[in-house]
Design a protein around this motif. Sequence first.
Motif: not given
Length: 99
Positions: A71-75, A87-91
């Motif tokens: 998820g953090l690699t593929h926003l 939203n939490e991943r983007r933040r």
Amino acid sequence: MSLPTMPPALAQDWRQLHDLIDEVAVRRPIPCRESQVLHPDAWTSENAEDLAEAAAQCWRCPAVDACRTFGLTHLGEVGVLGGLTPNERRRTVREREAS
């Protein structure tokens, strides 16, 4: 399971994540696949409350770390991944880049 159409790098990471989930699902329940608590659409809902409830279920999952990394690699991917809402991943990524 056939892969949806996606860029090659995303498809490779997606396949690796799903292979891991398939492997661990034999031994332990995977909340996003087998939840008795939430509707299956909660993980990809546009409703913030649904997403928060789904994210709270992820912490029981044996694949949570790999899913969070995906998820953090593929926003651009929708829904809860690794216990984090979009939203939490983007933040999280913004905070990592700022430090």
